[in-house]
Scaffold this motif. Sequence first.
Motif, mmCIF file in Angstrom:
data_model
loop_
_atom_site.group_PDB
_atom_site.id
_atom_site.type_symbol
_atom_site.label_atom_id
_atom_site.label_comp_id
_atom_site.label_asym_id
_atom_site.label_seq_id
_atom_site.Cartn_x
_atom_site.Cartn_y
_atom_site.Cartn_z
ATOM 1 N N PRO A 83 0.831 -1.205 0.000
ATOM 2 C CA PRO A 83 0.000 0.000 0.000
ATOM 3 C C PRO A 83 0.864 1.253 0.000
ATOM 4 N N HIS A 84 0.243 2.419 0.051
ATOM 5 C CA HIS A 84 0.982 3.672 0.134
ATOM 6 C C HIS A 84 1.017 4.139 1.587
ATOM 7 N N LEU A 85 1.884 5.102 1.856
ATOM 8 C CA LEU A 85 1.951 5.648 3.203
ATOM 9 C C LEU A 85 1.076 6.897 3.345
ATOM 10 N N LEU A 86 1.419 7.952 2.600
ATOM 11 C CA LEU A 86 0.740 9.227 2.779
ATOM 12 C C LEU A 86 -0.138 9.617 1.596
ATOM 13 N N ARG A 87 0.251 9.271 0.380
ATOM 14 C CA ARG A 87 -0.513 9.658 -0.805
ATOM 15 C C ARG A 87 -0.641 8.456 -1.736
ATOM 16 N N TYR A 88 -1.824 8.285 -2.311
ATOM 17 C CA TYR A 88 -2.051 7.172 -3.231
ATOM 18 C C TYR A 88 -1.061 7.218 -4.392
#
Length: 427
Positions: free
Chosen positions: A78-83
């Motif tokens: 997945p992503h951390l802060l932004r897609y």
Amino acid sequence: MSATLDDWLARLERQHPVAIDMGLERVAVVAERLGLTQGPIAHRVVTVAGTNGKGSTVAMLERLARAHGLTTASYTSPHLLRYNERLCFDGRAAGDELLVAGFERVEAARLAGDPVSLTYFEAGTLAALVTIADVRPELAILEVGLGGRLDAVNVVDSDVAIITTIAQDHADFLGTDLEGIGFEKAGILRQGRPAVLGSRELPVSVSRRIQALAVADYWLGRDFDHAEAGDGGWSWQGRSEAGDRYRLDSLPDPGLPLDNAAVAVEALSLCGVPPREAESRLAMSNVALAGRLQWLGNWCFDVAHNPHAARYVGSRLARRPRPARRIGLLGVLRDKDAAALIEALAPVIDVWLPVGLPGERGRSGEELATVVASQGGETLAAASSPAAAVAWLTPRLAPDEEVLVCGSFLTVAGALEALQTRLNDDA
């Protein structure tokens, strides 16, 4: 007014009855409508599966490829802060407009005939693949989201397959039998295409799949390997598909697992690019991966969420001078083995700050505190969220203390965003 990226993400989260729906039947139908099955999406495609080390392997292979002059695309999750972090071209995150255009094409294909229901991940994967196909880079690197055989990424064929490690994780979907998990991971292998195996031991089910498909297998410790040097660097040796032998010396520590670094170099050679020493040194000195032993002052962020990954984090922290106190800011989802994770990190953590995580899989900070106590650990407090823990801990943290934030992508993302906001406000 056209839909924004946030609009699309919210829509995708609502449109399928379950978040994870294993199987390729639905994805394959839409992929065919998009033309993804008619030819390769890049000149070379590498697919990366495994329990741990996928993200670091993708990051190092991508950086190596660019250092050797290749154009690249990478897809991770997945992503951390932004897609936008999920899809990158030549190391740069895709912009909102490009991602929205991809979602629009997937939606049109999904409805072109009998409507097909797609999960959030499946729609995002297809949008990334069709966008990569438009660009057709020299190398596309695709990280498997869950398992392998039935994962949406597996809808395209790869030229080189990578399996990093196999351990227990996502038990609700993959089970707890390592042979069964190995069978799922080995589902990314293709007839006659080479595979890089980044563990010195893998379940027999992987070897059986290799033999059944006549795959040329390249094993860590047998066909390629790494060795640490006295100066803090390391060396690598491996070979190409044609049998050419390579050796690289005096490589800098990338700050990521060397097993995965060795896998990345070997995969590059199997893509037909002889690894060169100067370019490889440059790549390893410039690789960075958010949320993997990422330091902000005396805060360390790592998304380790199972015992295997936690032991690696602990080994890296053990090499550092011991601070006056190291605090473990920990948030763990309910379907993860919190006790085993705490046990793995206990040698390098002095005291814990358990935090709650949201959602159906979430676990409260108070509940996690009881797990800490069952393992003999001391708890400072229990916080309702990673952001609340950052707010509570920041004014109490001494300059000679350290914090390890780990246990979940959700934990790291929440704490990292909160700390960055505080640092920016104080600047």
